[in-house]
Design a protein around this motif. Structure first.
Motif, PDB file in Angstrom:
ATOM      1  N   ARG A 285      -8.853  -8.839 -12.156  1.00 22.34           N
ATOM      2  CA  ARG A 285      -7.528  -9.295 -12.557  1.00 22.34           C
ATOM      3  C   ARG A 285      -7.090  -8.623 -13.854  1.00 22.34           C
ATOM      4  N   ALA A 286      -8.023  -8.428 -14.761  1.00 23.90           N
ATOM      5  CA  ALA A 286      -7.702  -7.728 -16.007  1.00 23.90           C
ATOM      6  C   ALA A 286      -7.312  -6.274 -15.712  1.00 23.90           C
ATOM      7  N   LEU A 287      -8.045  -5.667 -14.790  1.00 23.29           N
ATOM      8  CA  LEU A 287      -7.723  -4.291 -14.404  1.00 23.29           C
ATOM      9  C   LEU A 287      -6.374  -4.229 -13.693  1.00 23.29           C
ATOM     10  N   LEU A 288      -6.057  -5.260 -12.912  1.00 20.76           N
ATOM     11  CA  LEU A 288      -4.757  -5.325 -12.235  1.00 20.76           C
ATOM     12  C   LEU A 288      -3.620  -5.359 -13.250  1.00 20.76           C
TER      13      LEU A 288
ATOM     14  N   ALA B  33       0.285   7.589   3.770  1.00 20.66           N
ATOM     15  CA  ALA B  33      -0.470   8.636   3.072  1.00 20.66           C
ATOM     16  C   ALA B  33       0.336   9.200   1.907  1.00 20.66           C
ATOM     17  N   ALA B  34       1.666   9.340   2.086  1.00 15.82           N
ATOM     18  CA  ALA B  34       2.513   9.833   0.999  1.00 15.82           C
ATOM     19  C   ALA B  34       2.523   8.861  -0.177  1.00 15.82           C
ATOM     20  N   VAL B  35       2.575   7.567   0.120  1.00 15.74           N
ATOM     21  CA  VAL B  35       2.517   6.550  -0.937  1.00 15.74           C
ATOM     22  C   VAL B  35       1.189   6.635  -1.687  1.00 15.74           C
ATOM     23  N   CYS B  36       0.101   6.782  -0.942  1.00 15.07           N
ATOM     24  CA  CYS B  36      -1.228   6.872  -1.569  1.00 15.07           C
ATOM     25  C   CYS B  36      -1.371   8.156  -2.380  1.00 15.07           C
TER      26      CYS B  36
ATOM     27  N   TRP C 104      -5.196  -1.705  -4.939  1.00 15.34           N
ATOM     28  CA  TRP C 104      -4.184  -0.907  -4.236  1.00 15.34           C
ATOM     29  C   TRP C 104      -4.128  -1.209  -2.744  1.00 15.34           C
ATOM     30  N   TYR C 105      -5.215  -1.721  -2.169  1.00 17.42           N
ATOM     31  CA  TYR C 105      -5.232  -1.909  -0.716  1.00 17.42           C
ATOM     32  C   TYR C 105      -4.185  -2.919  -0.251  1.00 17.42           C
ATOM     33  N   PHE C 106      -4.117  -4.064  -0.914  1.00 17.79           N
ATOM     34  CA  PHE C 106      -3.218  -5.123  -0.448  1.00 17.79           C
ATOM     35  C   PHE C 106      -1.743  -4.729  -0.522  1.00 17.79           C
ATOM     36  N   PRO C 107      -1.242  -4.170  -1.636  1.00 17.92           N
ATOM     37  CA  PRO C 107       0.172  -3.766  -1.626  1.00 17.92           C
ATOM     38  C   PRO C 107       0.479  -2.633  -0.662  1.00 17.92           C
ATOM     39  N   VAL C 108      -0.431  -1.649  -0.539  1.00 15.81           N
ATOM     40  CA  VAL C 108      -0.197  -0.533   0.379  1.00 15.81           C
ATOM     41  C   VAL C 108      -0.228  -1.020   1.821  1.00 15.81           C
ATOM     42  N   ALA C 109      -1.194  -1.882   2.159  1.00 12.45           N
ATOM     43  CA  ALA C 109      -1.271  -2.408   3.524  1.00 12.45           C
ATOM     44  C   ALA C 109      -0.056  -3.278   3.844  1.00 12.45           C
ATOM     45  N   PHE C 110       0.426  -4.019   2.858  1.00 16.65           N
ATOM     46  CA  PHE C 110       1.625  -4.836   3.072  1.00 16.65           C
ATOM     47  C   PHE C 110       2.832  -3.947   3.364  1.00 16.65           C
TER      48      PHE C 110
ATOM     49  N   SER D  40      -1.923  -1.095  11.221  1.00 14.91           N
ATOM     50  CA  SER D  40      -1.507  -0.670   9.884  1.00 14.91           C
ATOM     51  C   SER D  40      -2.523  -1.096   8.827  1.00 14.91           C
ATOM     52  N   TRP D  41      -3.054  -2.309   8.936  1.00 14.12           N
ATOM     53  CA  TRP D  41      -4.059  -2.773   7.965  1.00 14.12           C
ATOM     54  C   TRP D  41      -5.370  -2.011   8.109  1.00 14.12           C
ATOM     55  N   ILE D  42      -5.712  -1.649   9.344  1.00 15.15           N
ATOM     56  CA  ILE D  42      -6.956  -0.894   9.561  1.00 15.15           C
ATOM     57  C   ILE D  42      -6.833   0.518   9.014  1.00 15.15           C
ATOM     58  N   VAL D  43      -5.723   1.196   9.329  1.00 12.04           N
ATOM     59  CA  VAL D  43      -5.530   2.579   8.881  1.00 12.04           C
ATOM     60  C   VAL D  43      -5.411   2.644   7.362  1.00 12.04           C
ATOM     61  N   CYS D  44      -4.722   1.660   6.754  1.00  7.21           N
ATOM     62  CA  CYS D  44      -4.580   1.638   5.302  1.00  7.21           C
ATOM     63  C   CYS D  44      -5.932   1.529   4.611  1.00  7.21           C
TER      64      CYS D  44
END
Length: 302
Positions: free
Chosen positions: A53-56, A121-124, A160-166, A193-197
């Motif tokens: 959470r601190a890193l977030l 992939a472009a977002v990442c 990063w996984y949760f916002p990108v997957a969303f 989408s969640w699996i590929v992310c």
């Protein structure tokens, strides 16, 4: 022309000082601090540890300070709008013969998943891949914390996984609705989408660690580096491999159309096998990328 320039100067002189003071006021700082304290919300403890959470909070701070990232995010959102608009134009299924309609619908479904994955992939490429390098000179301060390199990379992945997957799920769902896909295909698109992310984000964090550059002068250098090119090519290969079982599934479904359909259990077995393959593929890629990223950072410290 002279009058317009004079009027502009008067307006600038009248409002600049007031606007600057307001931007530096405690009220504005309070709003900024409330955004930065997102990781301190009680429900965040369900997903992140105290260190994560601190890193977030620090990641949000870096994002808000870098105006180029906000501009890039708006450009990517505009790209998504164009992508969805073009999908809607391609929706001409009702005008096609029955024999061609099912094949065109399958093509649109695969195209939606493929193009949606490329947008992810472009977002990442712009946000996930440079996340380690954006630490800059402060990376060594971060390394003095109790978190090891492995814990640091896992925390970056989770952040990063949760916002990108969303974003990816919203994009693929919107694309599925744009092409008027069948309800079960809409649900499958969201799950895929969640699996590929998972694989793309893990690849971004891992390769971002391998090609980490802490001596950058501007953050845009990181997205235009050789490592970024390697990540994009690797993501392209990963997306292509992910599309293989999906394409085979659509081919089997279309070939069986109008003929003797497969038994229900056979369909469940085929769909289950495809999902197991996709989950294993993306998990293995993410784990491999994170491991080589960890080894690269440890070698750099030694």
């Amino acid at each position: 022309m002279l009058g317009v320039v004079s009027l502009s100067f008067v307006i600038f002189s009248s409002f600049y000082e007031h606007a600057y003071n307001k931007a530096q006021s405690s009220k504005s700082l309070g709003k900024m601090n409330s955004i930065l304290s997102l990781g301190s919300l009680p429900f965040m403890a369900l997903f992140y540890t105290q260190e994560e959470r601190a890193l977030l909070n620090k990641e949000i701070s870096i994002f808000l300070r870098d105006m180029t990232q906000s501009v890039q995010l708006m450009l990517l959102l505009a790209l998504c709008s164009v992508y969805l608009y073009n999908l809607r134009i391609l929706r001409v299924v009702d005008q096609l013969p029955e024999a061609v309609r099912i094949w065109w619908q399958g093509f649109l479904t695969i195209g939606n998943m493929g193009m949606g994955a490329f947008v992810i992939a472009a977002v990442c490429t712009r946000f996930v891949f440079p996340s380690i390098s954006l630490e800059g000179k402060a990376y060594w301060i971060l390394r003095s914390s109790p978190m090891g390199v492995s814990d640091l990379l896992k925390a970056k992945f989770k952040i990063w996984y949760f916002p990108v997957a969303f974003i990816g799920s919203i994009l693929l769902l919107s694309g599925s609705f744009a092409i008027q896909a069948e309800p079960h295909l809409v649900i499958i698109s969201a799950l895929i989408s969640w699996i590929v992310c998972y694989g793309i984000v893990g690849l971004g964090v891992g390769l971002g660690s391998v090609y980490a550059n802490f001596d950058w002068e501007h953050s845009s250098q990181l997205a235009a580096s050789f490592g970024s090119l390697v990540f994009m090519l690797s993501s392209t290969i990963l997306i292509a491999v992910n599309l293989i079982p999906i394409t085979l599934l659509m081919l089997i479904k279309n070939i069986q159309f109008g003929k003797l359909p497969l038994p229900t259990m056979h369909w469940y077995f085929i769909i289950g096998s495809c999902f197991i393959f996709l989950v294993y593929l993306n998990y293995a890629v993410a784990k491999w990328a994170m491991k080589i990223g960890e080894n690269s950072l440890l070698e750099r410290e030694n």
